[in-house]
Scaffold this motif. Sequence first.
Motif, PDB file in Angstrom:
ATOM      1  N   VAL A  76       0.827  -1.200   0.000  1.00 41.51           N
ATOM      2  CA  VAL A  76       0.000   0.000   0.000  1.00 41.51           C
ATOM      3  C   VAL A  76       0.867   1.259   0.000  1.00 41.51           C
ATOM      4  O   VAL A  76       0.528   2.253  -0.652  1.00 41.51           O
ATOM      5  CB  VAL A  76      -0.962  -0.023   1.206  1.00 41.51           C
ATOM      6  N   GLU A  77       1.995   1.225   0.684  1.00 42.18           N
ATOM      7  CA  GLU A  77       2.885   2.376   0.718  1.00 42.18           C
ATOM      8  C   GLU A  77       3.390   2.746  -0.679  1.00 42.18           C
ATOM      9  O   GLU A  77       3.447   3.919  -1.041  1.00 42.18           O
ATOM     10  CB  GLU A  77       4.072   2.111   1.652  1.00 42.18           C
ATOM     11  N   ALA A  80       0.452   4.173  -2.762  1.00 40.98           N
ATOM     12  CA  ALA A  80       0.187   5.563  -2.366  1.00 40.98           C
ATOM     13  C   ALA A  80       1.176   6.499  -3.044  1.00 40.98           C
ATOM     14  O   ALA A  80       0.803   7.568  -3.541  1.00 40.98           O
ATOM     15  CB  ALA A  80       0.262   5.713  -0.855  1.00 40.98           C
ATOM     16  N   THR A  87       0.903  10.583   1.660  1.00 37.90           N
ATOM     17  CA  THR A  87       1.222   9.532   2.622  1.00 37.90           C
ATOM     18  C   THR A  87       0.265   8.361   2.422  1.00 37.90           C
ATOM     19  O   THR A  87      -0.840   8.541   1.888  1.00 37.90           O
ATOM     20  CB  THR A  87       1.063  10.031   4.076  1.00 37.90           C
ATOM     21  N   PRO A  88       0.653   7.176   2.881  1.00 33.98           N
ATOM     22  CA  PRO A  88      -0.286   6.051   2.833  1.00 33.98           C
ATOM     23  C   PRO A  88      -1.548   6.337   3.648  1.00 33.98           C
ATOM     24  O   PRO A  88      -2.639   5.933   3.260  1.00 33.98           O
ATOM     25  CB  PRO A  88       0.508   4.889   3.430  1.00 33.98           C
ATOM     26  N   ARG A  92      -5.342   6.022   2.370  1.00 32.19           N
ATOM     27  CA  ARG A  92      -6.327   5.184   3.065  1.00 32.19           C
ATOM     28  C   ARG A  92      -7.586   5.978   3.420  1.00 32.19           C
ATOM     29  O   ARG A  92      -8.703   5.480   3.273  1.00 32.19           O
ATOM     30  CB  ARG A  92      -5.710   4.579   4.328  1.00 32.19           C
TER      31      ARG A  92
END
Length: 113
Positions: A76-77, A80, A87-88, A92
Amino acid sequence: MPARAEPGPLQRALDWANGHLDLPHSLDTLAARAAMSRRSFTRHFRRHTGTTVSQWLLGQRLALVQRLLETTDQPVERIAERAGFGTPLSMRQHFAAAFDTTPSAYRREFRGR
């Protein structure tokens, strides 16, 4: 068959931005890329997309996140970062607000099909 018209400066700017979502974009930078004044760009943009630059960018970024969650195993990082979220956590939050789920749950659900 008639020749296909070349995209205009607005469409070229949008295509470029969509291909470079990892970069920061603003109304002013996109207007400059389209070689338009801020006012003219805003008017044409709204007529063409029906939304604001920031909403359009968010939609494009979220669509990219969806595609990457569906087709890659990237963390996910990294997603993103590729989608241009600062930022992740920001990704989110936007993802949850738009789709009422988390990126990880979305990936699990999509892969479970």
